[in-house]
Design a protein around this motif. Structure first.
Motif, short mmCIF file in Angstrom:
data_model
loop_
_atom_site.label_atom_id
_atom_site.label_comp_id
_atom_site.label_asym_id
_atom_site.label_seq_id
_atom_site.Cartn_x
_atom_site.Cartn_y
_atom_site.Cartn_z
N GLU A 1 17.98 9.53 5.67
CA GLU A 1 17.39 9.37 4.35
C GLU A 1 16.92 7.93 4.12
OE1 GLU A 1 16.01 10.37 0.61
OE2 GLU A 1 16.78 11.74 2.12
N TYR B 1 8.49 5.27 3.88
CA TYR B 1 7.66 5.59 2.71
C TYR B 1 7.26 4.32 1.97
CZ TYR B 1 6.39 6.77 -2.04
OH TYR B 1 5.74 6.83 -3.23
N ARG C 1 4.45 7.80 -10.44
CA ARG C 1 4.96 9.15 -10.22
C ARG C 1 5.23 9.87 -11.55
NH1 ARG C 1 9.19 10.34 -7.70
NH2 ARG C 1 8.25 11.97 -6.48
N ASN D 1 2.71 14.62 -11.22
CA ASN D 1 2.47 15.07 -9.85
C ASN D 1 1.01 15.38 -9.61
OD1 ASN D 1 5.04 14.81 -8.79
ND2 ASN D 1 5.68 16.83 -9.47
N GLU E 1 -1.22 13.58 -6.75
CA GLU E 1 -1.91 14.33 -5.69
C GLU E 1 -3.41 14.06 -5.70
OE1 GLU E 1 -0.51 15.87 -3.21
OE2 GLU E 1 1.45 15.46 -4.05
N ARG F 1 2.07 9.83 2.25
CA ARG F 1 2.16 11.15 1.62
C ARG F 1 3.22 12.02 2.28
NH1 ARG F 1 3.71 14.57 -0.55
NH2 ARG F 1 2.71 16.41 -1.38
N GLU G 1 6.60 10.56 1.36
CA GLU G 1 6.84 10.74 -0.08
C GLU G 1 7.43 12.12 -0.32
OE1 GLU G 1 5.93 12.07 -4.17
OE2 GLU G 1 4.93 12.79 -2.36
N TYR G 2 6.90 13.10 0.36
CA TYR G 2 7.41 14.46 0.25
C TYR G 2 8.85 14.55 0.78
CZ TYR G 2 7.91 19.47 0.81
OH TYR G 2 8.37 20.75 0.75
N LYS G 3 9.11 13.90 1.92
CA LYS G 3 10.45 13.93 2.50
C LYS G 3 11.48 13.23 1.60
CE LYS G 3 10.83 14.16 7.17
NZ LYS G 3 10.95 13.62 8.51
N TYR H 1 11.25 12.51 -1.82
CA TYR H 1 11.41 12.98 -3.20
C TYR H 1 11.52 14.50 -3.34
CZ TYR H 1 10.57 8.24 -4.63
OH TYR H 1 10.69 6.88 -4.81
N SER H 2 11.44 15.25 -2.27
CA SER H 2 11.55 16.70 -2.39
C SER H 2 12.99 17.17 -2.40
CB SER H 2 10.79 17.40 -1.26
OG SER H 2 11.45 17.16 -0.03
N THR H 3 13.92 16.31 -2.04
CA THR H 3 15.33 16.72 -1.99
C THR H 3 16.03 16.50 -3.30
OG1 THR H 3 15.93 14.57 -1.10
CG2 THR H 3 15.58 16.39 0.46
#
Length: 120
Positions: A2, A9, A65, A68, A72, A111, A114-116, A118-120
């Motif tokens: 993490e 990121y 942020r 969303n 995007e 990108r 960022e997904y890795k 903040y997606s958790t």
């Protein structure tokens, strides 16, 4: 894992931000030089100021942020900007496409991570 994702990121997004701020700054400070470059690339010079403002607004959307959707759209707008810039430089064979290619790689890394992060 993490922690390394966050480092990647923030590093890629930070480098991308520096590139975008330097670019936008040049658009304001060296307008005449940039206008001649845009003309040589086949773009109208009246898009320089709106593009500079869009770059700054895109960075604000990515870093804040708050929305969303706006984030995007900012990533998408930057992607198209970099692809079109690289294609324009390649089409006139001036050898200046590498900045746009580097920015595109930084954007994709930002990108993806960022997904890795903040997606958790």
């Amino acid at each position: 894992m993490e922690k390394s994702n966050k480092i990647i990121y923030y590093g890629s997004t930070g480098l991308l931000s520096v590139m975008m701020l330097m670019s936008a700054g040049m658009y304001f400070v060296k307008h005449e030089e940039i206008a001649s470059v845009f003309t040589n690339l086949g773009y109208p010079s009246y898009i320089i100021y709106p593009l500079a403002i869009a770059k700054i607004a895109g960075l604000i959307a990515i870093w804040s942020r708050k929305s969303n959707l706006l984030k995007e759209w900012a990533y998408a707008g930057f992607f198209f900007d970099f692809v079109l810039a690289a294609a324009a430089h390649i089409s006139i064979s001036d050898g200046e496409q590498f900045g746009a290619i580097i920015a595109a790689v930084l954007l994709l890394v930002s990108r993806f991570y960022e997904y890795k992060v903040y997606s958790t």
